[in-house]
Design a protein around this motif. Structure first.
Motif, PDB file in Angstrom:
ATOM      1  N   UNK A  46      16.116  -4.938   7.777  1.00  0.00           N
ATOM      2  CA  UNK A  46      14.667  -4.704   7.826  1.00  0.00           C
ATOM      3  C   UNK A  46      14.427  -3.208   7.964  1.00  0.00           C
ATOM      4  N   UNK A  47      13.429  -2.715   7.263  1.00  0.00           N
ATOM      5  CA  UNK A  47      13.075  -1.304   7.326  1.00  0.00           C
ATOM      6  C   UNK A  47      11.603  -1.163   7.674  1.00  0.00           C
ATOM      7  N   UNK A  48      11.292  -0.074   8.344  1.00  0.00           N
ATOM      8  CA  UNK A  48       9.910   0.278   8.661  1.00  0.00           C
ATOM      9  C   UNK A  48       9.600   1.575   7.945  1.00  0.00           C
ATOM     10  N   UNK A  49       8.581   1.566   7.083  1.00  0.00           N
ATOM     11  CA  UNK A  49       8.162   2.792   6.420  1.00  0.00           C
ATOM     12  C   UNK A  49       7.195   3.514   7.341  1.00  0.00           C
ATOM     13  N   UNK A  50       7.531   4.738   7.680  1.00  0.00           N
ATOM     14  CA  UNK A  50       6.740   5.489   8.636  1.00  0.00           C
ATOM     15  C   UNK A  50       6.812   6.970   8.316  1.00  0.00           C
ATOM     16  N   UNK A  53       0.839  -1.197   0.000  1.00  0.00           N
ATOM     17  CA  UNK A  53       0.000   0.000   0.000  1.00  0.00           C
ATOM     18  C   UNK A  53       0.870   1.243   0.000  1.00  0.00           C
ATOM     19  N   UNK A  54       0.274   2.357  -0.382  1.00  0.00           N
ATOM     20  CA  UNK A  54       0.995   3.636  -0.348  1.00  0.00           C
ATOM     21  C   UNK A  54       1.385   3.926   1.090  1.00  0.00           C
ATOM     22  N   UNK A  55       2.670   4.238   1.373  1.00  0.00           N
ATOM     23  CA  UNK A  55       3.079   4.520   2.753  1.00  0.00           C
ATOM     24  C   UNK A  55       2.389   5.760   3.297  1.00  0.00           C
ATOM     25  N   UNK A  56       2.113   5.729   4.571  1.00  0.00           N
ATOM     26  CA  UNK A  56       1.484   6.860   5.254  1.00  0.00           C
ATOM     27  C   UNK A  56       2.476   8.007   5.275  1.00  0.00           C
ATOM     28  N   UNK A  57       1.994   9.210   5.107  1.00  0.00           N
ATOM     29  CA  UNK A  57       2.856  10.388   5.086  1.00  0.00           C
ATOM     30  C   UNK A  57       2.897  11.017   6.464  1.00  0.00           C
ATOM     31  N   UNK A  58       4.060  11.489   6.861  1.00  0.00           N
ATOM     32  CA  UNK A  58       4.217  12.180   8.135  1.00  0.00           C
ATOM     33  C   UNK A  58       4.001  13.658   7.960  1.00  0.00           C
ATOM     34  N   UNK A  82       7.082   8.803  15.749  1.00  0.00           N
ATOM     35  CA  UNK A  82       7.749   7.594  16.244  1.00  0.00           C
ATOM     36  C   UNK A  82       6.867   6.928  17.288  1.00  0.00           C
ATOM     37  N   UNK A  83       5.554   7.081  17.144  1.00  0.00           N
ATOM     38  CA  UNK A  83       4.640   6.606  18.169  1.00  0.00           C
ATOM     39  C   UNK A  83       4.082   5.219  17.897  1.00  0.00           C
ATOM     40  N   UNK A  84       4.388   4.614  16.769  1.00  0.00           N
ATOM     41  CA  UNK A  84       3.849   3.301  16.443  1.00  0.00           C
ATOM     42  C   UNK A  84       4.474   2.193  17.269  1.00  0.00           C
ATOM     43  N   UNK A  85       3.788   1.068  17.326  1.00  0.00           N
ATOM     44  CA  UNK A  85       4.241  -0.071  18.119  1.00  0.00           C
ATOM     45  C   UNK A  85       5.625  -0.549  17.686  1.00  0.00           C
ATOM     46  N   UNK A 102       4.566  17.242   6.953  1.00  0.00           N
ATOM     47  CA  UNK A 102       5.322  17.728   5.816  1.00  0.00           C
ATOM     48  C   UNK A 102       5.380  16.703   4.689  1.00  0.00           C
ATOM     49  N   UNK A 103       4.447  15.752   4.664  1.00  0.00           N
ATOM     50  CA  UNK A 103       4.406  14.715   3.629  1.00  0.00           C
ATOM     51  C   UNK A 103       5.741  13.989   3.489  1.00  0.00           C
ATOM     52  N   UNK A 104       6.371  13.702   4.603  1.00  0.00           N
ATOM     53  CA  UNK A 104       7.677  13.042   4.593  1.00  0.00           C
ATOM     54  C   UNK A 104       7.521  11.590   5.038  1.00  0.00           C
ATOM     55  N   UNK A 105       7.980  10.664   4.211  1.00  0.00           N
ATOM     56  CA  UNK A 105       7.974   9.250   4.561  1.00  0.00           C
ATOM     57  C   UNK A 105       9.392   8.847   4.921  1.00  0.00           C
ATOM     58  N   UNK A 106       9.527   8.125   6.007  1.00  0.00           N
ATOM     59  CA  UNK A 106      10.839   7.726   6.494  1.00  0.00           C
ATOM     60  C   UNK A 106      10.954   6.214   6.422  1.00  0.00           C
ATOM     61  N   UNK A 107      12.082   5.735   5.924  1.00  0.00           N
ATOM     62  CA  UNK A 107      12.391   4.305   5.958  1.00  0.00           C
ATOM     63  C   UNK A 107      13.385   4.114   7.099  1.00  0.00           C
ATOM     64  N   UNK A 108      12.897   3.615   8.212  1.00  0.00           N
ATOM     65  CA  UNK A 108      13.743   3.436   9.396  1.00  0.00           C
ATOM     66  C   UNK A 108      14.393   2.059   9.370  1.00  0.00           C
TER      67      UNK A 108
END
Length: 129
Positions: free
Chosen positions: A35-39, A10-15, A43-46, A17-23
């Motif tokens: 492993x990366x997390x698209x966020x 799915x399209x990654x959620x935007x933060x 930084x509040x997700x589980x 400023x419409x910024x998507x981060x691959x952590x």
């Protein structure tokens, strides 16, 4: 991030400023791949909180390992097997620390004037007068 490069995602959620981060996460996936997390900026997700906790545990255990290493190195009775084992654990710790540093460094905010003074190819240039 959808389409032919990432089919089925799915399209990654935007933060903000419409910024998507691959952590970069502090664990590896199958076959040892990162492993990366698209966020978004949040930084509040589980999974983000879990990654923060694991990073903290890794760094804490590493600090304890360094203390043990210092004591073992000073021990003239320490044998080759003990020192080899210690070296392997220290190498693992260094890998963890480098991954944490890379992950945290990639999430640092980029200053607004970061791109000033660079040409189209990204190389530095002298300011024009």
């Amino acid at each position: 991030m959808t389409g032919p490069e990432f089919p089925g995602l799915p399209e990654p959620r935007k933060g903000r400023g419409d910024r998507t981060i691959a952590r970069l996460l502090p664990w590896s996936g199958s076959e040892g791949k990162p492993c990366y997390l698209l966020t978004g900026d949040s930084r509040e997700g589980y999974v983000s909180r879990l990654a923060d906790t694991i990073e903290s545990v890794q760094l804490g255990m590493g600090c304890e390992l360094v203390g043990h290493a210092q004591a073992l190195i000073k021990d003239p009775k320490a044998g080759a097997v003990e020192l080899r084992y210690l070296s392997a654990r220290l190498a693992e710790f260094l890998q963890d620390v480098l991954r944490v540093a890379e992950s945290r460094g990639a999430r640092l905010p980029v200053p607004a004037d970061e791109d000033e003074g660079k040409g189209e190819d990204g190389a530095g240039r002298e300011p024009s007068e």
